[in-house]
Scaffold this motif. Structure first.
Motif, mmCIF file in Angstrom:
data_model
loop_
_atom_site.group_PDB
_atom_site.id
_atom_site.type_symbol
_atom_site.label_atom_id
_atom_site.label_comp_id
_atom_site.label_asym_id
_atom_site.label_seq_id
_atom_site.Cartn_x
_atom_site.Cartn_y
_atom_site.Cartn_z
ATOM 1 N N VAL A 231 0.848 -1.208 0.000
ATOM 2 C CA VAL A 231 0.000 0.000 0.000
ATOM 3 C C VAL A 231 0.880 1.253 0.000
ATOM 4 O O VAL A 231 0.568 2.242 -0.687
ATOM 5 C CB VAL A 231 -0.946 0.003 1.224
ATOM 6 N N VAL B 172 2.126 1.832 -3.571
ATOM 7 C CA VAL B 172 1.034 2.328 -4.430
ATOM 8 C C VAL B 172 0.626 3.737 -3.993
ATOM 9 O O VAL B 172 0.405 4.625 -4.822
ATOM 10 C CB VAL B 172 -0.163 1.350 -4.357
ATOM 11 N N PHE C 114 -5.691 -0.705 -9.038
ATOM 12 C CA PHE C 114 -4.675 -1.686 -8.657
ATOM 13 C C PHE C 114 -4.705 -1.907 -7.143
ATOM 14 O O PHE C 114 -4.753 -3.045 -6.660
ATOM 15 C CB PHE C 114 -3.328 -1.107 -9.108
ATOM 16 N N LEU D 271 -5.892 -5.393 -5.203
ATOM 17 C CA LEU D 271 -4.921 -6.157 -4.417
ATOM 18 C C LEU D 271 -5.313 -6.226 -2.942
ATOM 19 O O LEU D 271 -5.205 -7.287 -2.317
ATOM 20 C CB LEU D 271 -3.526 -5.558 -4.594
ATOM 21 N N ILE D 272 -5.779 -5.127 -2.382
ATOM 22 C CA ILE D 272 -6.155 -5.157 -0.961
ATOM 23 C C ILE D 272 -7.389 -6.035 -0.772
ATOM 24 O O ILE D 272 -7.507 -6.763 0.214
ATOM 25 C CB ILE D 272 -6.383 -3.725 -0.413
#
Lengths: 397, 285
Positions: free
Chosen positions: A26, A29, A273, A277-278
């Motif tokens: 995180v 990103v 994205f 992903l999370i």
């Protein structure tokens, strides 16, 4: 009973490797997201600062194109005199930007931006040492020219000016360096020389005599720039008088818009994205703990409570990653700024990434939204979990 | 340096009058009109137009629109609307010559020279500059300069790609750790029935390669599907024929070459820590 944040925190630190990797992901990103938000408006803010430092608040041109990209102003001296006579105008400087080949002794020729300033006001460059050029055979140069030609105040330099759109060359003239100046729109490696407008016209051999690229106008203290620009426009309807903000608007709609667009695209891609992903990270984590969650429900944890647990986990991962992303983003911005500043012609004092409070707020808001959206699917999984079946499957498994 | 061999490019401030019926007048010089100018001025091939270099109707000359052309995409002109007219050079010289300039004394902005040996461009340029005072000769090379705007932008995009890869790798590691952890019991049983670590690792590697390959192909499919969309958006936004996203075989190969080994390595790295543990401990869970 432990509250939801405390319980979520314990769930996270029970698996330190995956929690750390999630937070680091995180952070990476988030750093990119932060930088793209800075980029979306950074160039405009930086250019505004640069415009302000020149001390002029109105730019008069022959078209809406900015310096050196549009047609020249004909009979510029007359226009400058008319504008200077306006009550809202403090000072006026005409500026003509040409090119020149500079040489000195055995140092080879260097293509240089060759600027002439006239009109009565102070030239728009800051003297570092020496003084402004006043006579016809005097010039000031920037530090890059000092280094390239190994010349300084008092030395002589041969100038072959090139004053029309495409390369031509005038006979060489010898100038004496009387000052070293900081030119506001110099690129990091650009060489620049400044002379009086008369000297430039003489160097040009009469090509495009009495023309200027730009008339820079400083309105009187307390006067409204917009009103002064309107007054100039009314006086000379054949010319375009743009305040600094209007000039920035032109840039923003033109060449700067690429960075706004690319940052918008990258913000969208980055957020998608991050959410994907999370969501996967939380869903896999929840799926691994289905038995545990069902047992907690059986022990009396409400549905709302287990949902709160998932939301808190998402908030911790995104929150910690988001906080970490700010210093990481700041470092990354320095690197990306260095790369982008290699674009030819970009002024050395212009930066692509400028800190703005609005970017910080938007970043925080987007991170909160990311945390909530990412938690939606895992929240649904835990809220619709059949307690008895899950416990039975867990025991049988 | 702009090409000025047969055609000259001029951008004029105004197209003064349009659509004089072509049958009524004698043959007139042909011009080409850029698509952008044709659209904004409503021009079509065959129409007769009057052009003025000064913007005054009194100085206008008559031309026939021979065709509408798409300007060669130029990254340096991104954001500019290309309202352009192309004339034959003799027509341009005739059209722009000042009244006090005799025929044959006109100027051109540049002369392009094609050398028998392009490697001698710099020497030739220096020689011309030295021998012809008043003329500057420059080598036309420069497209590959390390600081050309779009070379710099390519570097910027590479940097962004690198950060994205780092973020993706971190997430991938987190996910593979979780997935491997989920299969702890299975791995323990496999160890207990006698499968060597190497054998299990090979299986994990093959599985990782398969998943990474499918993922990479899916990613390429997504990129190909969005390629036209992104180009359409930016081409409309900037009114240009420039191609912004071009997924070449080289780019696709680079993406696969990064994604597949990365995915497989992440799977093996995540499994390695698990496989080093005692089989009994894994199976007992």
């Amino acid at each position: 009973m432990m509250n939801a944040p405390g319980f979520a925190w314990r769930s996270l630190i029970r698996q330190p490797a995956r929690a750390t990797l999630g937070i680091l992901g995180v952070a990476a990103v988030g750093a990119l997201l932060f930088d793209m938000l800075l980029l979306s408006n950074g160039l405009v803010l930086s250019m505004r600062d640069l415009f302000t430092t020149t001390g002029f608040d109105i730019r008069v041109t022959a078209s809406t194109s900015l310096l050196s990209t549009g047609p020249l102003i004909d009979e510029a001296d007359e226009a400058a005199e008319q504008i200077a006579a306006l009550s809202s105008v403090e000072s006026v400087v005409t500026l003509r930007v040409a090119e020149a080949l500079l040489s000195r002794l055995d140092v080879r020729d260097h293509f240089t931006s060759f600027q002439g300033a006239g009109g009565g006001g102070e030239p728009p460059w800051n003297i570092i040492r020496g003084r402004h050029a006043r006579a016809r055979r005097e010039l000031v140069i920037n530090e890059n020219t000092v280094r390239r030609l190994t010349a300084d105040v008092g030395d002589s330099i041969t100038v072959r000016a090139s004053c029309i759109e495409e390369p031509d060359a005038m006979p060489p003239l010898t100038f004496t360096v009387v000052g070293v100046a900081d030119f506001p729109f110099d690129s990091a490696n650009g060489t620049t020389a400044g002379v009086t407008m008369d000297a430039l016209r003489e160097s040009c051999g009469g090509n495009r005599d009495d023309t200027a690229d730009l008339i820079m106008v400083s309105s009187t203290e307390g006067a409204d720039s917009d009103a002064a620009a309107a007054e100039v426009a009314a006086l000379r309807p054949d010319l375009f008088a743009l305040t600094n903000d209007a000039a920035l608007g032109v840039l923003q709609r033109g060449s700067f818009s690429y960075f706004t667009q690319i940052s918008a695209v990258l913000v969208t891609v980055t957020l998608t994205f991050a959410v994907l992903l999370i969501t996967v990270l939380l869903t896999v984590s929840v799926n691994q703990r289905l038995g545990e969650i069902a047992a907690l429900r059986a022990l009396g944890f409400s549905r709302r409570r287990v949902i709160a647990d998932v939301v808190c986990q998402s908030a911790f991962i995104v929150g910690l990653g988001g906080v970490l992303s700010l210093p990481l983003g700041a470092l990354l911005a320095l690197w990306l700024d260095q790369i982008l500043k290699q674009i030819p012609g970009v002024p050395a004092d212009v930066h692509f990434f400028i800190y703005q409070q609005s970017a910080f707020t938007t970043h925080a808001t987007l991170m909160v939204i990311t945390a909530l959206v990412s938690a939606l699917y895992p929240m649904r999984v835990v809220s619709t979990l059949p307690i008895a079946t899950t416990l039975r499957n867990e025991v049988l498994g | 340096m702009r090409a000025l061999s047969l055609l000259a490019v001029a951008v004029f401030t105004a197209v003064l009058a349009v659509a004089i019926p072509s049958a009524q007048i004698a043959p007139v010089p042909d011009i080409l009109v850029s698509r952008q100018l044709a659209e904004s001025a409503g021009l079509e091939p065959g129409q007769i137009v009057r052009l003025s270099a000064s913007g005054e109707a009194a100085n206008a000359s008559t031309f026939r629109v021979a065709a509408v052309y798409e300007p060669t995409p130029d990254p340096m002109q991104l954001g500019n609307v290309r309202r352009e007219v192309r004339l034959h050079l003799p027509d341009l010289l005739q059209f722009t010559r000042a009244t006090d300039v005799p025929v044959g004394a006109e100027t051109v902005t540049a002369v392009n020279v094609a050398l028998a040996d392009p490697a001698e461009a710099r020497t030739f340029a220096a020689d011309v500059t030295a021998r012809m005072p008043g003329v500057i000769a420059r080598s036309a090379e420069g497209g590959g300069r390390s600081n050309a705007p779009f070379v710099v932008l390519e570097r910027f995009h590479l940097a962004i790609a690198l950060i994205t890869i780092i973020a993706a790798t971190v997430f991938l590691l987190a996910l593979t750790i979780m997935l491997v952890d989920e299969r702890r019991e299975t791995v323990g049983v496999l160890r207990l029935i006698g499968l060597p670590i190497r054998r299990i690792l090979t299986q994990v590697l093959l599985e990782g390669l398969l998943i990474a390959s499918v993922g990479a192909l899916f990613g390429l499919g997504l990129a190909l599907a969005s390629e036209d969309l992104i180009n359409w958006f930016f081409q409309r936004r900037y009114d240009t024929a420039l191609i912004f996203v071009n997924i070449t075989p080289g780019v696709a190969a680079t993406c696969v070459a990064i994604a597949v080994p990365l995915g497989a390595t992440a799977t093996v790295a995540a499994s390695w820590a698990l496989l080093r543990r005692n089989g009994l401990r894994l199976a007992r869970r």
